[in-house]
Motif scaffolding. Structure first.
Motif, short mmCIF file in Angstrom:
data_model
loop_
_atom_site.label_atom_id
_atom_site.label_comp_id
_atom_site.label_asym_id
_atom_site.label_seq_id
_atom_site.Cartn_x
_atom_site.Cartn_y
_atom_site.Cartn_z
N TYR A 134 0.82 -1.21 0.00
CA TYR A 134 0.00 0.00 0.00
C TYR A 134 0.86 1.26 0.00
N GLU A 135 2.04 1.20 0.58
CA GLU A 135 2.93 2.37 0.62
C GLU A 135 3.59 2.62 -0.73
N ASN A 136 3.84 1.55 -1.48
CA ASN A 136 4.49 1.68 -2.78
C ASN A 136 3.41 1.87 -3.84
N GLU A 137 3.37 3.03 -4.45
CA GLU A 137 2.29 3.36 -5.38
C GLU A 137 2.23 2.37 -6.55
N GLU A 138 3.39 1.97 -7.07
CA GLU A 138 3.41 1.07 -8.22
C GLU A 138 2.81 -0.29 -7.87
N PHE A 139 3.21 -0.84 -6.71
CA PHE A 139 2.66 -2.13 -6.28
C PHE A 139 1.16 -2.02 -6.03
N ASN A 140 0.74 -0.92 -5.43
CA ASN A 140 -0.68 -0.76 -5.12
C ASN A 140 -1.51 -0.66 -6.40
N LEU A 141 -1.01 0.09 -7.38
CA LEU A 141 -1.73 0.21 -8.65
C LEU A 141 -1.79 -1.14 -9.38
N LEU A 142 -0.71 -1.91 -9.29
CA LEU A 142 -0.71 -3.23 -9.92
C LEU A 142 -1.71 -4.15 -9.22
N GLN A 143 -1.72 -4.11 -7.89
CA GLN A 143 -2.67 -4.91 -7.12
C GLN A 143 -4.10 -4.59 -7.53
N HIS A 144 -4.39 -3.31 -7.72
CA HIS A 144 -5.75 -2.91 -8.11
C HIS A 144 -6.04 -3.27 -9.56
N ALA A 145 -5.03 -3.18 -10.42
CA ALA A 145 -5.24 -3.56 -11.82
C ALA A 145 -5.60 -5.04 -11.92
N LEU A 146 -4.94 -5.85 -11.11
CA LEU A 146 -5.21 -7.29 -11.11
C LEU A 146 -6.47 -7.64 -10.31
N ASN A 147 -6.86 -6.75 -9.39
CA ASN A 147 -8.02 -6.95 -8.52
C ASN A 147 -7.84 -8.18 -7.62
N ILE A 148 -6.71 -8.21 -6.90
CA ILE A 148 -6.38 -9.37 -6.07
C ILE A 148 -6.24 -9.01 -4.60
N GLU A 149 -6.64 -7.81 -4.22
CA GLU A 149 -6.46 -7.38 -2.83
C GLU A 149 -7.14 -8.33 -1.85
N ASP A 150 -8.33 -8.80 -2.21
CA ASP A 150 -9.11 -9.65 -1.30
C ASP A 150 -9.14 -11.11 -1.73
N GLY A 151 -8.16 -11.54 -2.52
CA GLY A 151 -8.13 -12.92 -2.98
C GLY A 151 -8.24 -13.01 -4.49
N LEU A 152 -8.25 -14.23 -4.99
CA LEU A 152 -8.22 -14.43 -6.44
C LEU A 152 -9.60 -14.51 -7.09
N GLU A 153 -10.66 -14.42 -6.28
CA GLU A 153 -12.01 -14.57 -6.86
C GLU A 153 -12.29 -13.52 -7.93
N LEU A 209 -9.91 -11.93 -9.79
CA LEU A 209 -8.77 -11.77 -10.69
C LEU A 209 -9.24 -11.40 -12.09
N ARG A 210 -8.68 -10.32 -12.66
CA ARG A 210 -9.20 -9.79 -13.91
C ARG A 210 -8.53 -10.37 -15.15
N TYR A 211 -7.39 -11.05 -14.97
CA TYR A 211 -6.66 -11.59 -16.12
C TYR A 211 -6.26 -13.04 -15.85
N ARG A 212 -6.52 -13.91 -16.83
CA ARG A 212 -6.16 -15.33 -16.67
C ARG A 212 -4.64 -15.51 -16.61
N LYS A 213 -3.92 -14.74 -17.42
CA LYS A 213 -2.47 -14.86 -17.47
C LYS A 213 -1.82 -13.53 -17.13
N ILE A 214 -0.85 -13.58 -16.22
CA ILE A 214 -0.04 -12.41 -15.87
C ILE A 214 1.34 -12.68 -16.43
N ILE A 215 1.73 -11.89 -17.42
CA ILE A 215 2.92 -12.21 -18.22
C ILE A 215 4.00 -11.15 -17.99
#
Length: 625
Positions: free
Chosen positions: A455-474, A476-482
């Motif tokens: 949460y302190e690192n803006e880049e990691f936080n934005l990636l977490q939100h892009a993937l939508n994995i903050e609360d688990g994998l249910e 998850l917006r992308y099947r493959k993270i490449i």
């Protein structure tokens, strides 16, 4: 209006075409085996084909017939031999080539089978370039061979001295599964799960024996590191249900769920009931209203149930939809809740040291959650604003969490470094299914840091939100993270840093086969007539031999050097991905400590022993036209 009338008049009986069984399967393979793929993902179609054949042998074992299954897999060929009853000789051809034919329709013969609708073996047959089935029964045998579902060889019955059972051999059709290859680790996991769920079963896979005496206890022992566990694994068994659970020190929740021996990778009603029952029982035992996330954080759990007539949400049987354990049985929720409430509560009462260790783990999770609550809220607010104008993310239109979209499995996100690389991918990508996330330089080494840094690192936080994995994998917006980086020292370092991030905070992404490395060509070899892209020095040499007469050779030093027009060829149908696979002996904490921790003597010795000085393979050779 006239055009409409003409269209109606032209729509006659001649326009109606009935497909036979094999044509329908080959035209719509996704309906029967999920996605196709080339074998790089654990749920690709070629593994579903293997599973469909082995499932039949497992069902025989569950009915008390046959304790050994022999499996042999080479690059493109699969052989499965069981020692069950064998298919009735007069029905050998029908059972593999006629839809709605099979023993599983007789519920007395297969009370709690994996099989669902008698389609699986037919799908394997239709999608195989070569398919052979042979049954052995009481000194007689019957064999048949097929090509893409078409019967090619139908010899008469003969006598045999072989033991009863069934032999199935198939070679997937290369025109359907393009450039496919089997990855041994995926098959290894598949077969171990069969062994864990079927006491007394021996599977011989390419000469290696798979056998388990203690079921889910053995499974969790294999998946965890004893030194990291907060308390010994709890293992509970009842009629038609078995669970095992423990807590460790990693982030997230890790579950393995099974129905009738089938690994339900996407969970379902049984897993939801298990998660709910666990929280309810723990709250009642400690007489405290713990937050559900605190109870389940860092859990590693497994559940297996056997039910009559299971209802799955797809032909590939990866998610259970059944609401009850049988036509006249209790609801799934009640069945599992009653079992967990009685047996887990009894266990905790009779093992006070385990109860104390579990409580300490829950309280630790509660404290960590509250510590980051403030910064988490601020970071999420920032992320919501950034998402409106997120310059790091170039999103696609189809996402993995869109359960109704038939192309959801095609969704992927490329994580790139620098504007030049992300620019090439962005210009050449499929905007329907391919998203791009751009890193700014090298990401932070987050080894040994707490989740607060996400949460302190803006880049990691934005990636977490892009993937939508903050609360688990249910969600998850992308099947493959490449992970898409240059194949040089800096690019390799970025790969390690990104893998550290995922393994440290979201290990389930890796365990569930969502993280990949993009392979891009190192060389382009061409003459005036043909261009060949090469991913290794060996392929480069083969291309030179093929083209002859001193072709032009270009060495790609970075992704940014590849034009968007060329890049499109490397992220399309022929894209090469290297999956990140955790082997059974891999322990995440030790792995991260070794590679990303302080510079230890062990790592220095490892680097020195494995150091290879690479002379320039080919810098750049240009032949004038």
């Amino acid at each position: 209006m006239a055009n409409e009338q003409a269209a109606v008049s032209n729509y006659t009986e001649d326009n109606i075409r009935s497909l036979d069984w094999k044509e329908h399967i080959r035209l719509r393979p996704g309906m029967y085996i999920g996605k196709l793929g080339d074998g790089a993902a654990m749920d690709d179609g070629i593994y579903v084909l293997v599973k469909e054949i082995i499932d039949n042998s497992i069902d025989e074992h569950m009915m008390g017939n046959g304790k050994v299954i022999n499996v042999k897999v080479t690059d493109h060929r699969v052989e499965v031999r069981d020692f069950g009853r064998g298919i009735p000789l007069g029905k050998v051809i029908d059972c593999v080539s006629k839809i709605n034919t099979g023993g599983k329709y007789d519920s007395n013969a297969f009370q709690k089978s994996v099989g669902l609708n008698g389609v699986g073996t037919k799908a394997v047959n239709a999608l195989s370039d070569y398919f052979k089935v042979q049954s052995f029964r009481e000194g007689r045998t019957k064999m048949a061979e097929f090509h893409q579902g078409e019967l090619t060889n139908d010899p008469p019955e003969t006598t045999t001295t072989e033991r009863n059972g069934t032999l199935t051999i198939f070679e997937p059709d290369g025109t359907v599964f393009k450039n496919f290859h089997f990855i041994p680790q995926y098959l290894d996991n598949l077969l171990w799960n069969y062994a864990f769920l079927n006491a007394g079963l021996t599977i011989n896979f390419n000469g290696v024996k798979y056998y388990s005496e203690n079921g889910l206890l053995d499974l969790l022992n294999r998946k965890t590191n004893e030194e990291e566990l907060r308390y010994p694994i709890i293992h509970l068994k009842g009629e038609d249900i078995e669970i095992a659970l423990t807590h460790n020190n990693q982030y997230g929740e890790e579950y393995y769920s099974f129905v009738n021996g089938q690994y339900t990778t996407q969970g379902g009603t049984h897993l939801a009931a298990f998660r709910e029952a666990l929280v309810k029982t723990v709250r009642e035992f400690y007489k405290k209203d713990f937050d559900a996330s605190d109870v389940r954080t860092s859990i590693v759990g497994a559940i297996a149930v056997r039910v009559q007539e299971p209802v799955f949400e797809s032909q590939t049987k990866t998610k259970l939809g059944s609401q009850s354990v049988g036509p006249e049985g209790p609801t799934m929720r009640t069945f599992i809740n009653d079992f967990v409430k009685k047996y887990l509560d009894d266990f905790l009462h009779s093992h006070p040291s385990v109860a104390e260790a579990l409580q300490k783990r829950i309280i630790q999770s509660e404290r960590e959650r509250k510590e980051i609550a403030g910064i988490k809220k601020l970071a999420n607010d920032r992320a919501k604003k950034a998402n409106l104008h997120n310059k790091k993310l170039r999103d696609c239109r189809i996402h993995f969490d869109d359960l109704k979209n038939e192309r959801r499995d095609d969704s992927m996100i490329f994580i790139t470094e620098g504007d030049s690389a992300s620019g090439s991918i962005t210009k050449s990508r499929d905007v329907q299914t391919q998203a791009v996330f751009s890193l700014r330089g090298k990401p932070l080494n987050c080894y040994s840091l707490t989740k607060k840094i996400v949460y302190e690192n803006e880049e990691f936080n934005l990636l977490q939100h892009a993937l939508n994995i903050e609360d688990g994998l249910e969600g998850l917006r992308y099947r493959k993270i490449i992970i898409s980086t240059d194949a040089d020292v800096d690019g390799m370092h970025i790969r390690l840093l990104m893998l550290t991030f995922f393994l440290q905070f979201f290990p389930d992404l890796v365990r569930n086969g969502h993280v990949y490395i993009l392979e891009t060509p190192l060389f382009r070899v061409r003459n005036k007539k043909e261009t060949i892209y090469c991913y290794s020095d060996e392929e480069r040499q083969q291309a030179i031999n093929k083209l002859g007469s001193k072709p032009e050779i270009t060495r790609f030093k970075g992704l940014g050097e590849i034009s968007p027009e060329e890049f499109g060829k490397f992220i399309g149908e022929d894209m090469r991905l290297e999956p990140i696979i955790l082997k059974k002996e891999t322990k995440i904490p030790q792995l991260l400590e070794f590679f990303m921790g302080k510079n230890t003597p062990d790592r220095q010795i490892f680097i020195i022993d494995n150091l290879k000085i690479e002379k320039d393979l080919v810098e750049e050779v240009v032949i004038e036209d």
